[in-house]
Write a protein that holds these residues in place. Sequence first.
Motif, mmCIF file in Angstrom:
data_model
loop_
_atom_site.group_PDB
_atom_site.id
_atom_site.type_symbol
_atom_site.label_atom_id
_atom_site.label_comp_id
_atom_site.label_asym_id
_atom_site.label_seq_id
_atom_site.Cartn_x
_atom_site.Cartn_y
_atom_site.Cartn_z
ATOM 1 N N LYS A 1 5.803 -2.452 0.407
ATOM 2 C CA LYS A 1 4.198 -2.725 0.989
ATOM 3 C C LYS A 1 4.198 -4.106 1.376
ATOM 4 N N TYR A 2 3.313 -4.072 2.413
ATOM 5 C CA TYR A 2 2.938 -5.289 3.086
ATOM 6 C C TYR A 2 2.422 -6.355 2.098
ATOM 7 N N ASP A 3 1.520 -5.974 1.159
ATOM 8 C CA ASP A 3 0.947 -6.824 0.278
ATOM 9 C C ASP A 3 1.991 -7.491 -0.588
ATOM 10 N N THR A 4 2.943 -6.783 -1.113
ATOM 11 C CA THR A 4 3.985 -7.101 -2.057
ATOM 12 C C THR A 4 5.010 -8.168 -1.184
ATOM 13 N N THR B 1 11.090 -9.743 -3.032
ATOM 14 C CA THR B 1 10.970 -8.437 -1.909
ATOM 15 C C THR B 1 12.007 -8.468 -1.095
ATOM 16 N N ASN C 1 -3.706 4.811 2.775
ATOM 17 C CA ASN C 1 -3.205 5.374 1.570
ATOM 18 C C ASN C 1 -2.264 6.361 2.019
ATOM 19 N N ASN D 1 0.902 4.842 2.837
ATOM 20 C CA ASN D 1 1.734 4.330 1.915
ATOM 21 C C ASN D 1 2.588 5.394 1.365
ATOM 22 N N THR E 1 5.885 5.293 3.144
ATOM 23 C CA THR E 1 6.665 3.977 3.089
ATOM 24 C C THR E 1 7.117 3.467 1.652
ATOM 25 N N TRP E 2 6.746 4.227 0.909
ATOM 26 C CA TRP E 2 7.165 3.987 -0.660
ATOM 27 C C TRP E 2 8.440 3.545 -0.738
ATOM 28 N N GLU F 1 9.878 -0.623 -6.494
ATOM 29 C CA GLU F 1 9.883 -2.291 -6.830
ATOM 30 C C GLU F 1 11.335 -2.442 -7.643
#
Length: 86
Positions: free
Chosen positions: A2-5, A13, A75, A78, A81-82, A85
């Motif tokens: 995720k871009y935010d992560t 990351t 959404n 996403n 692209t999952w 983590e």
Amino acid sequence: MKYDTLMEDPLPTMTHIVKFFAPGNDVDRGRLAECIETAPIEIIGLGTLSNVEGHGLRPNRDIRSFRYYDDDFFNALNMFTWFPEP
């Protein structure tokens, strides 16, 4: 990923991504941190392109401010692209 992560915590990351693409290899976290801190960027303007050396990877915008941002669309993206983590 995720871009935010990536933008919130780039070193862990990117370490996870390198390990994904190069399993069994050690990650030089010092070198990776230097790349993150000094990466160049390109700023695209109306008919212009500017290179900024040594800018580094850092959050500079909220993707929700993008004029075509749509919660449902992003959404759905996403789902494709999952990335687990670390």
